[in-house]
Design a protein around this motif. Structure first.
Motif, PDB file in Angstrom:
ATOM      1  N   GLY A  93      93.104  32.251  99.879  1.00  0.00           N
ATOM      2  CA  GLY A  93      91.677  32.499 100.054  1.00  0.00           C
ATOM      3  C   GLY A  93      91.207  33.778  99.386  1.00  0.00           C
ATOM      4  O   GLY A  93      90.006  34.025  99.283  1.00  0.00           O
ATOM      5  N   ASN A  94      92.134  34.605  98.934  1.00  0.00           N
ATOM      6  CA  ASN A  94      91.803  35.877  98.295  1.00  0.00           C
ATOM      7  C   ASN A  94      92.605  35.979  96.999  1.00  0.00           C
ATOM      8  O   ASN A  94      93.646  36.630  96.941  1.00  0.00           O
ATOM      9  N   LEU A  95      92.111  35.331  95.961  1.00  0.00           N
ATOM     10  CA  LEU A  95      92.864  35.260  94.711  1.00  0.00           C
ATOM     11  C   LEU A  95      93.133  36.621  94.088  1.00  0.00           C
ATOM     12  O   LEU A  95      94.145  36.802  93.418  1.00  0.00           O
ATOM     13  N   GLU A  96      92.249  37.582  94.296  1.00  0.00           N
ATOM     14  CA  GLU A  96      92.484  38.925  93.755  1.00  0.00           C
ATOM     15  C   GLU A  96      93.773  39.513  94.327  1.00  0.00           C
ATOM     16  O   GLU A  96      94.453  40.288  93.667  1.00  0.00           O
ATOM     17  N   GLN A  97      94.103  39.139  95.538  1.00  0.00           N
ATOM     18  CA  GLN A  97      95.318  39.617  96.183  1.00  0.00           C
ATOM     19  C   GLN A  97      96.543  38.835  95.682  1.00  0.00           C
ATOM     20  O   GLN A  97      97.606  39.408  95.478  1.00  0.00           O
TER      21      GLN A  97
END
Length: 128
Positions: free
Chosen positions: A65-69
């Motif tokens: 859900g948090n592709l940057e991570q």
């Protein structure tokens, strides 16, 4: 992946009824069944490899859900795998083995629901 597909993967990964070690063994057995040539890329003793697989999958699924991570971890993982001899053509095979393992791990009811919803396109991982 769409937010709905992310939720589907996360929800179903949490519902796998197999212990993580059994799921990893099932995955590698399936992988080597459909692509026996890939077995040479792995160590003879697969215990640590199975642990690494499940830890990596858990982290990646949690972070979908948090592709940057997730992207830096996934990118570093892909780059390491290039050093092991992994080619772009291997990713769909690994993706298919992962989806097969997830379906097996969900049990009969989970498999039926997974198919009704439509499994996400996780088998299309890019090689970097």
């Amino acid at each position: 992946m769409t937010p709905k597909q992310v939720a589907l993967v996360q929800d179903n990964f949490a519902k796998v009824v197999l212990p993580s070690e059994a799921a990893a063994v099932l995955f590698y057995d399936r992988l080597f069944d459909i692509a026996p040539q890939m077995k040479a890329m792995f160590p003879d003793d697969m215990i640590e490899q199975c642990r690494k697989l499940m830890a990596t999958l858990a982290g990646l699924v949690k972070g979908l859900g948090n592709l940057e991570q997730v992207l830096p971890t996934a990118s570093a993982l892909a780059k390491r795998h290039v050093g092991y001899g992994v080619k772009a053509r291997h990713y769909p095979v690994v993706g298919a083995a992962l989806l097969w393992t997830l379906e097996k791990g969900l049990g009969d009811d989970g498999r039926r629901k997974w198919r009704m919803r439509g499994s996400p396109p996780i088998a299309r991982c890019p090689a970097t």
